[in-house]
Structures are given as structure tokens and as C-alpha cells.
Enzyme design. Structure first.
Site, PDB file in Angstrom:
ATOM      1  N   ASP A 163     -20.665 112.741  69.522  1.00 29.23           N
ATOM      2  CA  ASP A 163     -19.235 112.692  69.204  1.00 29.23           C
ATOM      3  C   ASP A 163     -18.983 112.399  67.733  1.00 29.23           C
ATOM      4  O   ASP A 163     -19.875 111.961  67.002  1.00 29.23           O
ATOM      5  CB  ASP A 163     -18.540 111.623  70.059  1.00 29.23           C
ATOM      6  N   GLU A 218     -20.458 107.449  71.109  1.00 25.62           N
ATOM      7  CA  GLU A 218     -20.890 106.311  70.291  1.00 25.62           C
ATOM      8  C   GLU A 218     -19.723 105.732  69.518  1.00 25.62           C
ATOM      9  O   GLU A 218     -19.575 104.521  69.395  1.00 25.62           O
ATOM     10  CB  GLU A 218     -21.991 106.757  69.318  1.00 25.62           C
TER      11      GLU A 218
HETATM   12 ZN   LIG Z   1     -22.732 107.626  63.867  1.00 29.58          ZN
END
Ligand SMILES: [Zn+2]
Length: 411
Positions: free
Chosen positions: A80, A175
Site C-alpha cells: 500500500d 502497512e
Molecule cells: Zn513504507
């Protein structure tokens, strides 16, 4: 190496912005689109045990090509990009042989990447760098990491003369919204240690991060007509201001760096009746971290004595811890990365992370996991850029880690 840049640009163009408000995992569809492409690519280059689960976690194996028992290494990157800035229609631009002058990213909106403002650019004069078109982020965080890991394992497959133990790779979603490790099955990953390839500029090597907590504070006030409020009104916003004034003002993000921790007021909303205040608390040092949390509690106790019991309520939760405690017991992993960087002609830059990483959470889950550079600058911004040579060096470092790990265990 010839596929490295092409891979990166292909991944960068897929919108994988994560979404905090989503209840699903992965939080957005774009991440599934990317991870499906990656699964196919890993298959095409000859990786084995390709496993893509329904939450968007992709794992694969490069089997050992020697008989000795060599510890298994994992390499991890995230799919992401940060929800702070749009990732719609990312159009990476390659600036060949950067001249050291201003780069006009976007004429219309007058977005300029200037070496006067971003001094690090001067380190890359004569090199080719990849920038944005000024409208979006680039997503080198962490698609550079993904492209580097895949290119490194492809290189090892094409060069069987380089001896290595078993290598595992993993790509995870979300993340940037703090959920990257929520559904990370470390048993299934089954490695002895791992590296996230999610750091910044060339040479970065990180195994220290903040200890982190967040605190939600609610203050109850008492509203009466201001004309007849004497000795009656309790203005919750003023209590919030008093509380904040009792915190050490210099311990704020704007006044700290390196190993200095802070209280950060992230948002405040209120009326006379009721005010909510949110803080995050950060410190690399565990005892200083605990003292910071204690001080907040003591201030609230004091104000509750002054304004009446239960005027102020606090809920404080720990978010993550400094992985240093774990990594110090396995410093050989850091040393291996240092040796690999030296072998690749990269000067290691060990820096404390002023934030957290997936590696910190993985380390506390039982998988020691320092972070190595992916090569990019100015993450989460329209000014994000990545020098191609830094990406190539990251590939080399990954290959060298695999090679040196095998050579070490043979002795
Ligand atoms: Zn990163």
C-alpha cells in the site's frame, strides 16, 4: 537488473492507497490488483510455494541451492501507499542524468523539486532519478522495495553459481495504516530472521524505533449562562488548555530529533460542555517512555483534584515497542546487513526510526526484522523521488545478504 525500473513503474501506476476507514483486509481493492500481478510474476520468474491468501498476503520461496543447513532469510515489503496523499494516476517520470538544477514536476501547478530545498538531490548529480509528475506521490515507499526484492530473487535464479540458503519473500497490505502485520502468519512464513526493505535513502539500516502509545482524553465541563456563571461554570476547553500547558512544551515533535521523545497533540475538539483531546506519546527509551505516560496520568490526577473527580478521563494504549530490545539479542542479523552493504560498496547509515515499522511488530511477534533502505526520498509527498542507482544497490545488498549468509554458515 534490466527489469528493475520497468517493474517499479508498473507497480507505481496501480493505485494501492490504503484506507483507515475500511473494515476489510486488504483495506482497498487496488492492493489486491497489485498483489495478483506480483503472484503471477513470482511464478513467471520461477519461484516456488507461491501462496496468496484471501487477505492479500503473498509469500513465496526460493529454495536453497546448497546442501548445508543455512538459516532461512525473509525479505518483506508492503503493497500500500500512504492515505495522506493521492495515488490516483501516478505517472512516474525518469530524469536521465540529473543536472543539479530545479526539476519542474508540474508547470500548471508550479510544483518544483529544487536542490535548494531538498539538499539530498545534490548527491545524485549525474544519476538518473525517478520523480512524480507533481500531482501524486510516487510510491517508492514501498514499491521500490517490492521491485528490488523480486529483481534480487530473479537475479539469484539466473545466477545459480551464487550459493545461497532458502529465501522467503512476503508482500503484505496496509502497512501505512498500521495493520500490516495484523494477519501476517509468521508460522507460515517460517524463516529464521527477515528484513523489511522499506527504508529511505541509500545505505539506511534501522533496528531502533519508537515505543509508542496513544491517549484519548475526555473532559467534562459545566455550562451555565456566562452572565451568571461565577463559581459555577467549568469550561472543559480551558481545562484542556491547562492540561496541555502542564506538559513539557519542548517535548513536542517541532522541538525534538534523533533519540528525543515527545508528546504530540494530534487533535482537539470541544465546547464548554465537553472536550476531547488526543495525544500520541513517543520515546526510544523504554523508561523515559513510561515516565512520559506517568506524567500525563499525574497531571490528570492533579486536575481531577482541582476540578472534581471524574472531570477528566483518559484511555491510553500502547501501540508498538522499540525493536532494539529484540534485535540486540540477534545483532548478527544487523552485522550481516552491514557486511552485505560494504560488499556492495554502500556505506551503512544506522539511524533510529522516528516512527514504527512492520519489522518492529514482527520482532515482538518472534521474527527479528531490521529495516534496510529501498532508496527513496521525501516519502508521502508529491516531491517523492528515487535514484535508479540506489534501487540497483538495494538489489545488490539483498543478493549479498543471501550470499554472505550461506558463506558464513559453511564455515
Ligand atoms: Zn513504507
Amino acid at each position: 537488473m534490466e527489469n528493475l525500473v520497468g517493474r517499479f513503474i508498473k507497480y507505481a501506476k496501480i493505485n494501492t492507497l490504503s484506507d483507515e476507514n475500511s473494515k476489510t483486509c486488504p483495506s482497498t481493492k487496488g492492493q489486491l490488483e497489485l498483489v495478483n500481478i506480483l503472484a503471477q510474476e513470482l511464478k513467471d520468474i520461477g519461484m516456488s510455494e507461491i501462496d496468496l491468501d484471501k487477505h492479500g498476503y503473498l509469500m513465496a520461496t526460493l529454495p536453497a541451492n546448497i546442501k548445508d543447513t543455512v538459516p532461512t532469510i525473509g525479505f518483506i515489503a508492503h503493497l500500500d501507499t500512504s492515505p495522506d496523499i493521492t495515488a490516483k494516476n501516478v505517472e512516474p517520470r525518469i530524469i536521465e542524468q540529473y543536472f543539479g538544477k530545479n526539476i519542474i514536476l508540474n508547470k500548471k501547478t508550479n510544483i518544483v523539486l529544487s536542490p535548494k530545498e531538498f539538499l539530498d538531490l545534490n548527491n545524485y548529480i549525474g544519476q538518473s532519478i525517478i520523480t512524480t509528475d507533481g500531482n501524486t506521490l510516487l510510491g517508492a515507499d514501498d514499491k521500490a522495495g517490492i521491485a528490488e526484492i523480486i529483481t534480487a530473487v530473479e537475479y539469484l535464479i539466473k545466477h545459480p553459481e551464487i550459493k545461497h540458503g532458502k529465501i522467503r519473500v512476503a508482500f503484505n497490505p496496509d502497512e501505512e495504516i498500521g495493520r500490516g502485520t495484523d494477519k501476517f502468519d509468521i508460522k507460515k512464513f517460517n524463516v529464521d530472521f527477515a528484513y523489511t526493505v522499506d527504508g529511505g535513502p541509500l545505505g539506511e539500516l534501522e533496528y531502533e524505533n519508537f515505543n509508542a502509545a496513544r491517549a484519548k482524553i475526555t473532559i467534562k465541563g459545566l455550562n451555565v449562562h456566562p452572565g451568571s456563571a461565577k463559581n459555577k461554570m467549568k469550561n472543559s476547553m480551558l481545562v484542556a488548555m491547562e492540561l496541555n500547558s502542564m506538559l513539557p512544551g519542548h517535548q513536542s515533535p517541532a522541538h525534538t530529533e534523533g533519540y528525543e521523545g515527545f508528546y504530540h497533540l494530534t487533535d482537539i475538539s470541544g465546547s464548554v460542555d465537553s472536550t476531547t483531546v488526543n495525544y500520541i506519546i513517543r520515546d526510544h527509551d523504554k523508561s523515559k517512555f513510561n515516565r512520559k505516560k506517568d506524567l500525563l496520568i499525574r497531571i490528570i490526577d492533579h486536575l481531577n483534584l482541582k476540578y472534581g473527580p471524574r472531570t477528566i478521563k483518559i484511555t491510553m494504549v500502547d501501540q508498538y515497542y522499540n525493536m532494539r530490545e529484540i534485535i540486540e539479542l540477534r545483532y548478527d542479523i544487523v552485522n550481516l546487513a552491514i557486511k552485505a552493504m560494504n560488499a556492495a560498496g554502500v556505506a551503512p547509515k544506522i539511524v533510529p526510526i522516528r516512527g514504527g515499522t512492520d519489522g518492529a511488530k514482527l520482532s515482538y511477534m518472534g521474527l527479528p526484522c531490521p529495516n534496510i533502505f529501498a532508496g527513496g526520498h521525501n516519502f508521502h509527498s508529491k516531491y517523492e523521488y528515487v535514484p535508479i542507482k540506489s534501487m540497483e544497490k538495494a538489489v545488490e545488498v539483498i543478493v549479498k545478504i543471501a550470499e554472505l549468509n550461506a558463506a558464513q554458515s559453511e564455515k
